[in-house]
Design a protein around this motif. Sequence first.
Motif, PDB file in Angstrom:
ATOM      1  N   ALA A 163      71.176  55.710  39.503  1.00  0.00           N
ATOM      2  CA  ALA A 163      72.361  56.519  39.812  1.00  0.00           C
ATOM      3  C   ALA A 163      73.629  55.845  39.300  1.00  0.00           C
ATOM      4  O   ALA A 163      74.539  56.516  38.790  1.00  0.00           O
ATOM      5  N   SER A 164      73.696  54.522  39.407  1.00  0.00           N
ATOM      6  CA  SER A 164      74.875  53.791  38.922  1.00  0.00           C
ATOM      7  C   SER A 164      74.995  53.879  37.407  1.00  0.00           C
ATOM      8  O   SER A 164      76.108  53.956  36.865  1.00  0.00           O
ATOM      9  N   ALA A 165      73.872  53.865  36.706  1.00  0.00           N
ATOM     10  CA  ALA A 165      73.895  53.978  35.253  1.00  0.00           C
ATOM     11  C   ALA A 165      74.498  55.316  34.827  1.00  0.00           C
ATOM     12  O   ALA A 165      75.362  55.375  33.945  1.00  0.00           O
ATOM     13  N   LEU A 166      74.069  56.405  35.477  1.00  0.00           N
ATOM     14  CA  LEU A 166      74.596  57.723  35.124  1.00  0.00           C
ATOM     15  C   LEU A 166      76.045  57.877  35.593  1.00  0.00           C
ATOM     16  O   LEU A 166      76.861  58.509  34.908  1.00  0.00           O
ATOM     17  N   ALA A 167      76.368  57.278  36.740  1.00  0.00           N
ATOM     18  CA  ALA A 167      77.751  57.354  37.239  1.00  0.00           C
ATOM     19  C   ALA A 167      78.713  56.677  36.278  1.00  0.00           C
ATOM     20  O   ALA A 167      79.850  57.134  36.092  1.00  0.00           O
ATOM     21  N   SER A 168      78.270  55.595  35.635  1.00  0.00           N
ATOM     22  CA  SER A 168      79.154  54.888  34.697  1.00  0.00           C
ATOM     23  C   SER A 168      79.459  55.750  33.480  1.00  0.00           C
ATOM     24  O   SER A 168      80.553  55.684  32.911  1.00  0.00           O
ATOM     25  N   VAL A 169      78.493  56.562  33.058  1.00  0.00           N
ATOM     26  CA  VAL A 169      78.723  57.475  31.939  1.00  0.00           C
ATOM     27  C   VAL A 169      79.676  58.592  32.360  1.00  0.00           C
ATOM     28  O   VAL A 169      80.623  58.935  31.640  1.00  0.00           O
ATOM     29  N   ARG A 170      79.421  59.156  33.536  1.00  0.00           N
ATOM     30  CA  ARG A 170      80.273  60.249  34.017  1.00  0.00           C
ATOM     31  C   ARG A 170      81.726  59.798  34.184  1.00  0.00           C
ATOM     32  O   ARG A 170      82.647  60.572  33.947  1.00  0.00           O
ATOM     33  N   ALA A 171      81.919  58.558  34.576  1.00  0.00           N
ATOM     34  CA  ALA A 171      83.271  58.038  34.790  1.00  0.00           C
ATOM     35  C   ALA A 171      83.905  57.535  33.502  1.00  0.00           C
ATOM     36  O   ALA A 171      85.076  57.141  33.503  1.00  0.00           O
ATOM     37  N   GLY A 172      83.161  57.523  32.403  1.00  0.00           N
ATOM     38  CA  GLY A 172      83.698  57.034  31.140  1.00  0.00           C
ATOM     39  C   GLY A 172      83.724  55.527  31.023  1.00  0.00           C
ATOM     40  O   GLY A 172      84.339  54.976  30.107  1.00  0.00           O
ATOM     41  N   GLU A 173      83.056  54.831  31.937  1.00  0.00           N
ATOM     42  CA  GLU A 173      83.024  53.373  31.902  1.00  0.00           C
ATOM     43  C   GLU A 173      82.086  52.853  30.812  1.00  0.00           C
ATOM     44  O   GLU A 173      82.264  51.750  30.300  1.00  0.00           O
ATOM     45  N   ALA A 221      69.304  61.965  40.148  1.00  0.00           N
ATOM     46  CA  ALA A 221      70.585  61.592  39.553  1.00  0.00           C
ATOM     47  C   ALA A 221      70.999  62.566  38.457  1.00  0.00           C
ATOM     48  O   ALA A 221      72.190  62.810  38.243  1.00  0.00           O
ATOM     49  N   LEU A 222      70.029  63.157  37.756  1.00  0.00           N
ATOM     50  CA  LEU A 222      70.343  64.138  36.717  1.00  0.00           C
ATOM     51  C   LEU A 222      70.800  65.462  37.319  1.00  0.00           C
ATOM     52  O   LEU A 222      71.586  66.188  36.704  1.00  0.00           O
ATOM     53  N   ALA A 223      70.316  65.773  38.502  1.00  0.00           N
ATOM     54  CA  ALA A 223      70.653  67.051  39.133  1.00  0.00           C
ATOM     55  C   ALA A 223      71.982  67.009  39.868  1.00  0.00           C
ATOM     56  O   ALA A 223      72.642  68.045  40.031  1.00  0.00           O
ATOM     57  N   ASP A 224      72.391  65.837  40.336  1.00  0.00           N
ATOM     58  CA  ASP A 224      73.619  65.688  41.123  1.00  0.00           C
ATOM     59  C   ASP A 224      74.768  65.223  40.230  1.00  0.00           C
ATOM     60  O   ASP A 224      74.563  64.524  39.241  1.00  0.00           O
ATOM     61  N   GLY A 225      75.986  65.585  40.604  1.00  0.00           N
ATOM     62  CA  GLY A 225      77.143  65.126  39.854  1.00  0.00           C
ATOM     63  C   GLY A 225      77.368  65.937  38.584  1.00  0.00           C
ATOM     64  O   GLY A 225      76.692  66.935  38.321  1.00  0.00           O
ATOM     65  N   GLU A 226      78.339  65.504  37.788  1.00  0.00           N
ATOM     66  CA  GLU A 226      78.667  66.207  36.555  1.00  0.00           C
ATOM     67  C   GLU A 226      77.505  66.104  35.564  1.00  0.00           C
ATOM     68  O   GLU A 226      76.760  65.134  35.557  1.00  0.00           O
ATOM     69  N   THR A 257      55.635  54.557  29.487  1.00  0.00           N
ATOM     70  CA  THR A 257      56.784  55.098  30.212  1.00  0.00           C
ATOM     71  C   THR A 257      57.762  55.668  29.198  1.00  0.00           C
ATOM     72  O   THR A 257      57.984  55.080  28.141  1.00  0.00           O
ATOM     73  N   ARG A 258      58.334  56.829  29.543  1.00  0.00           N
ATOM     74  CA  ARG A 258      59.318  57.476  28.669  1.00  0.00           C
ATOM     75  C   ARG A 258      60.711  57.256  29.238  1.00  0.00           C
ATOM     76  O   ARG A 258      60.928  57.362  30.441  1.00  0.00           O
ATOM     77  N   PHE A 259      61.652  56.950  28.360  1.00  0.00           N
ATOM     78  CA  PHE A 259      63.029  56.670  28.737  1.00  0.00           C
ATOM     79  C   PHE A 259      63.958  57.633  28.003  1.00  0.00           C
ATOM     80  O   PHE A 259      63.674  58.053  26.874  1.00  0.00           O
ATOM     81  N   LEU A 260      65.093  57.957  28.625  1.00  0.00           N
ATOM     82  CA  LEU A 260      66.093  58.816  28.011  1.00  0.00           C
ATOM     83  C   LEU A 260      67.379  58.055  27.770  1.00  0.00           C
ATOM     84  O   LEU A 260      67.773  57.212  28.585  1.00  0.00           O
ATOM     85  N   LEU A 261      68.038  58.369  26.660  1.00  0.00           N
ATOM     86  CA  LEU A 261      69.390  57.897  26.387  1.00  0.00           C
ATOM     87  C   LEU A 261      70.320  59.078  26.648  1.00  0.00           C
ATOM     88  O   LEU A 261      70.212  60.113  25.984  1.00  0.00           O
ATOM     89  N   LEU A 262      71.231  58.932  27.609  1.00  0.00           N
ATOM     90  CA  LEU A 262      72.066  60.036  28.087  1.00  0.00           C
ATOM     91  C   LEU A 262      73.538  59.769  27.808  1.00  0.00           C
ATOM     92  O   LEU A 262      74.015  58.641  27.949  1.00  0.00           O
ATOM     93  N   ARG A 263      74.245  60.827  27.428  1.00  0.00           N
ATOM     94  CA  ARG A 263      75.682  60.758  27.171  1.00  0.00           C
ATOM     95  C   ARG A 263      76.376  61.915  27.864  1.00  0.00           C
ATOM     96  O   ARG A 263      75.718  62.808  28.418  1.00  0.00           O
ATOM     97  N   ARG A 264      77.699  61.901  27.829  1.00  0.00           N
ATOM     98  CA  ARG A 264      78.443  63.056  28.324  1.00  0.00           C
ATOM     99  C   ARG A 264      78.168  64.244  27.401  1.00  0.00           C
ATOM    100  O   ARG A 264      77.897  64.060  26.204  1.00  0.00           O
ATOM    101  N   PRO A 265      78.244  65.486  27.926  1.00  0.00           N
ATOM    102  CA  PRO A 265      77.879  66.666  27.121  1.00  0.00           C
ATOM    103  C   PRO A 265      78.654  66.753  25.811  1.00  0.00           C
ATOM    104  O   PRO A 265      79.862  66.534  25.765  1.00  0.00           O
TER     105      PRO A 265
END
Length: 303
Positions: free
Chosen positions: A35-45, A67-72, A171-179
């Motif tokens: 959740a912290s990893a995705l929150a850092s992206v959402r906050a632009g950190e 974490a993908l379903a909650d937040g921006e 194991t499969r991993f995703l690289l996520l960014r802001r839309p």
Amino acid sequence: MPRIAYFGPQGTFTEQAAGSLAGQGDELVPVDTIASALASVRAGETDAACVPVENSVEGAVPATMDALADGEPVTAVAEAVLPVRFTVLTGQDTEQIRTVASHPHALAQVRGWLAEHLPQAQLVASTSTAAAAVGVQRGEFDAAVTAPVAVTHYPLRVLATDVADVPDAVTRFLLLRRPATPPPPTGADRTSIIAFMPDRTAALAEVLNELAVRGISLTRLDARPTKGRLGEYRFHLDMAGHIAEQRIGDALAALHRRCTNVRFLGSFPRADGVPSTVSATAGDTDFVTAADWVAAIRNGDQA
């Protein structure tokens, strides 16, 4: 310098996956939770986040799904698939090992090996495989089941390497960014969404039918509770194809009509490079021809 947050601390499989997805000069930033990893992206950190999404033995990673379903919204732009073979680190002699710690998914994948080689040890869940190694350093545990990369970060004795009850586990991993605009289609792509279903009979069947009639193959289907009313679920779907394709875009538009909400999680190249199979009547040309035919009828031309 671009920064990529990953589910840490240092020495996890996610660090290894992030390294394989990073560009030259990218900085890898360990964080405590998914959740912290995705929150850092959402906050632009940070510019991106790398997180595990599913394991071939234990299935989907609930923390990532939530974490993908909650937040921006955030969207996936790439994926990596890593073989999962573990290293057991310790600071004790084998006969003195009474506790073995690791992430629950890791423990589940080496339970047979531990029963054979360390039958006296109690298994303890930790937040990550690397956190277990840190715990061994601090004297909290006697041994840790870790990713192989952990040996470069933690000065512990290697008790065993290449450990896995299921040799072919991955194991499969995703690289996520802001839309942003998705990566261009390659012909071997995956599209991920979350569908929030209305509470009515056959709602899931309706969604699956929209995909089936367009010849779209599902590569994953998982359900998670909405955490509201008992019995309410959201569905995480991966499908073969790219939103730039008519059949995928048409299907997502149909789901948007049928569902209470649809969250687009990205269209991106598949790590395995398996090309999408398109049926004889579901190609882009077929959709264009059909649309032109309807337009002609609306204009009074039925020739």
